[in-house]
Design an enzyme around this catalytic site. Structure first.
Site, PDB file in Angstrom:
ATOM      1  N   GLY A 183       0.814  -1.214   0.000  1.00  0.00           N
ATOM      2  CA  GLY A 183       0.000   0.000   0.000  1.00  0.00           C
ATOM      3  C   GLY A 183       0.848   1.265   0.000  1.00  0.00           C
ATOM      4  N   HIS A 190      -3.912 -15.924 -10.187  1.00  0.00           N
ATOM      5  CA  HIS A 190      -2.624 -15.458  -9.666  1.00  0.00           C
ATOM      6  C   HIS A 190      -2.119 -16.496  -8.661  1.00  0.00           C
ATOM      7  CE1 HIS A 190       0.481 -12.712  -8.538  1.00  0.00           C
ATOM      8  NE2 HIS A 190       0.032 -12.535  -7.314  1.00  0.00           N
TER       9      HIS A 190
HETATM   10  N1  LIG Z   1      -1.867  -9.242  -6.144  1.00  0.00           N
HETATM   11  C1  LIG Z   1      -0.564  -9.343  -6.064  1.00  0.00           C
HETATM   12  O1  LIG Z   1       0.110  -9.522  -7.054  1.00  0.00           O
HETATM   13  C2  LIG Z   1       0.108  -9.195  -4.719  1.00  0.00           C
HETATM   14  C3  LIG Z   1       1.492  -8.969  -4.638  1.00  0.00           C
HETATM   15  C4  LIG Z   1       2.073  -8.782  -3.389  1.00  0.00           C
HETATM   16  C5  LIG Z   1       1.295  -8.859  -2.231  1.00  0.00           C
HETATM   17  N2  LIG Z   1      -0.026  -9.126  -2.351  1.00  0.00           N
HETATM   18  C6  LIG Z   1      -0.904  -9.211  -1.176  1.00  0.00           C
HETATM   19  O2  LIG Z   1      -1.168  -7.899  -0.705  1.00  0.00           O
HETATM   20  C7  LIG Z   1      -1.471  -7.952   0.691  1.00  0.00           C
HETATM   21  C8  LIG Z   1      -0.627  -6.897   1.434  1.00  0.00           C
HETATM   22  O3  LIG Z   1       0.733  -7.232   1.387  1.00  0.00           O
HETATM   23  P1  LIG Z   1       1.811  -6.320   2.157  1.00  0.00           P
HETATM   24  O4  LIG Z   1       3.135  -6.882   1.831  1.00  0.00           O
HETATM   25  O5  LIG Z   1       1.512  -4.890   1.920  1.00  0.00           O
HETATM   26  O6  LIG Z   1       1.433  -6.678   3.686  1.00  0.00           O
HETATM   27  P2  LIG Z   1       1.700  -5.738   4.962  1.00  0.00           P
HETATM   28  O7  LIG Z   1       1.506  -6.629   6.146  1.00  0.00           O
HETATM   29  O8  LIG Z   1       2.968  -5.002   4.818  1.00  0.00           O
HETATM   30  O9  LIG Z   1       0.504  -4.673   4.906  1.00  0.00           O
HETATM   31  C9  LIG Z   1      -0.826  -5.017   5.096  1.00  0.00           C
HETATM   32  C10 LIG Z   1      -1.472  -3.869   5.867  1.00  0.00           C
HETATM   33  O10 LIG Z   1      -2.878  -4.097   5.945  1.00  0.00           O
HETATM   34  C11 LIG Z   1      -3.298  -3.579   7.197  1.00  0.00           C
HETATM   35  N3  LIG Z   1      -4.619  -4.106   7.546  1.00  0.00           N
HETATM   36  C12 LIG Z   1      -4.932  -5.317   8.070  1.00  0.00           C
HETATM   37  N4  LIG Z   1      -6.255  -5.386   8.279  1.00  0.00           N
HETATM   38  C13 LIG Z   1      -6.788  -4.217   7.902  1.00  0.00           C
HETATM   39  C14 LIG Z   1      -8.108  -3.684   7.854  1.00  0.00           C
HETATM   40  N5  LIG Z   1      -9.149  -4.407   8.284  1.00  0.00           N
HETATM   41  N6  LIG Z   1      -8.282  -2.434   7.402  1.00  0.00           N
HETATM   42  C15 LIG Z   1      -7.232  -1.694   6.960  1.00  0.00           C
HETATM   43  N7  LIG Z   1      -5.956  -2.139   6.956  1.00  0.00           N
HETATM   44  C16 LIG Z   1      -5.748  -3.389   7.429  1.00  0.00           C
HETATM   45  C17 LIG Z   1      -2.201  -3.993   8.147  1.00  0.00           C
HETATM   46  O11 LIG Z   1      -2.245  -3.247   9.339  1.00  0.00           O
HETATM   47  C18 LIG Z   1      -0.964  -3.737   7.307  1.00  0.00           C
HETATM   48  O12 LIG Z   1      -0.441  -2.439   7.532  1.00  0.00           O
HETATM   49  C19 LIG Z   1      -1.215  -9.398   1.120  1.00  0.00           C
HETATM   50  O13 LIG Z   1      -2.433 -10.102   1.145  1.00  0.00           O
HETATM   51  C20 LIG Z   1      -0.316  -9.929   0.021  1.00  0.00           C
HETATM   52  O14 LIG Z   1      -0.404 -11.327  -0.120  1.00  0.00           O
HETATM   53  C21 LIG Z   1      -0.625  -9.291  -3.561  1.00  0.00           C
END
Ligand SMILES: NC(=O)c1ccc[n+]([C@@H]2O[C@H](COP(=O)([O-])OP(=O)(O)OC[C@H]3O[C@@H](n4cnc5c(N)ncnc54)[C@H](O)[C@@H]3O)[C@@H](O)[C@H]2O)c1
Length: 308
Positions: A14, A175
């Protein structure tokens, strides 16, 4: 009045996405997280990068969805990333609770927005967001193929010593481990890849691409990839906000295209101000078509676990 884009989840993906969007300078960015202070702190930091990076984007951090009201695009990255040895599918029960609650809030405060799902397992989470938001299918997009094709393009460019910009690739399907690289359609500067590289090398690159996420998870040991995923989501936001009509591989809800119905899988799509404006159907060889169906079935299995 500046336009508004929201990024939910101010973690690795994010925050990377928000940074790129801030630098684009066409919309204000709202960063939401459940952790108090964290999105506010990152937003202030991103604002303070403005004078150095030449942007006036107002980035705000919040724990309150009222601040996201009337966003045009919402990127959902809130969810747990996988740990070494886990597949994306292992995250389904944890992340579905997060994504369900977030989507309800988003649909309430930004009923006209376009959702870009990033949380994993990607295709199932996109399907959940479609179900919960009750949005039309053109307004829920999954970010996966932009990342997967970027990985393939990177490996090809590394191997041939050419610019990544000149490498194009097509990857279909979910994916996950069942994604389907259509290597016969890959090209470098318009020249078929098969004329530039032996078949076994191409197959090895396709294999490395399929496990490209796991390769990074194993190296990082905690968390998963985030720079390229954040950039992938920002690219889709660009195509919507600037109505660019890019043809991007996106997880899309199929209603009969590719003979697949009622499930999200990655396909090439025209992305503009209305979200998914057209799904492009590529003529497939029988074995490619079978692999795509298998991939769609794997996504459907996850959807069944969610009982939606
Ligand atoms: N689609 C893709 O290609 C792809 C690629 C990489 C990661 N991802 C996915 O993206 C997601 C995030 O990955 P990341 O590395 O940023 O993880 P991260 O743990 O660094 O960040 C996730 C954030 O979400 C927040 N969060 C949790 N519950 C929440 C809620 N109810 N409301 C708001 N925020 C909330 C957490 O506090 C955390 O800051 C994971 O599910 C990961 O698997 C997808």
């Amino acid at each position: 009045m500046r336009r508004k884009v929201t990024v939910v989840g101010a973690g690795n993906v994010g925050a990377s996405c928000a940074q790129l969007l801030a630098q684009r300078d066409y919309a204000n960015v709202v960063l939401v997280d459940i952790i108090e202070g964290m999105p506010q702190g990152k937003a202030l930091d991103l604002r303070q990068a403005g004078p150095i990076r030449y942007y006036d984007t107002n980035v705000t951090g919040t724990n309150n969805y009222e601040d996201t009201a009337n966003s045009e695009v919402v990127v959902i990255t809130s969810g747990v990333p996988r740990k070494p040895g886990m597949t994306r599918d292992d995250l389904v029960l944890t992340n579905m609770k997060i994504v369900q609650g977030v989507t309800e809030q988003i649909a309430k405060y930004s009923p006209k927005c376009i959702i870009i799902m990033v949380a994993n397992p990607l295709d199932a989470m996109a399907q959940l967001a479609l179900h919960v938001s009750k949005f039309p299918r053109n307004r829920v997009i999954g970010m996966s193929g932009v990342l997967d094709t970027a990985r393939f393009r990177t490996f090809v460019a590394m191997e041939l010593g050419v610019s990544v910009e000149d490498v194009s690739a097509v990857i279909l399907g979910g994916h996950g481990d069942t994604m389907v690289p259509i290597t016969r359609l890959a090209a470098v500067g318009g020249v078929p890849l098969s004329e530039l590289m032996p078949a076994d090398k191409i197959a090895a690159i396709a294999k490395r691409t399929v496990s490209g996420g796991a390769e990074i998870v194993a190296l990082l040991k905690t968390g998963s990839a985030f720079y390229a995923p954040g950039a992938g989501a920002a690219l889709i936001v660009d195509s919507i906000m600037l109505d660019k009509k890019r043809i991007l591989p996106c997880s899309s809800y199929l209603e009969g295209e590719y003979d697949i119905k009622g499930v999200f899988v990655g396909v090439p799509a025209k992305i503009g101000k209305d979200g998914i404006e057209k799904i492009i159907e590529v003529k497939l060889m029988p074995e490619e078509s079978a692999a795509l169906k298998k991939s769609a079935d794997a996504v459907m299995e996850l959807v069944k676990i969610m009982k939606i």
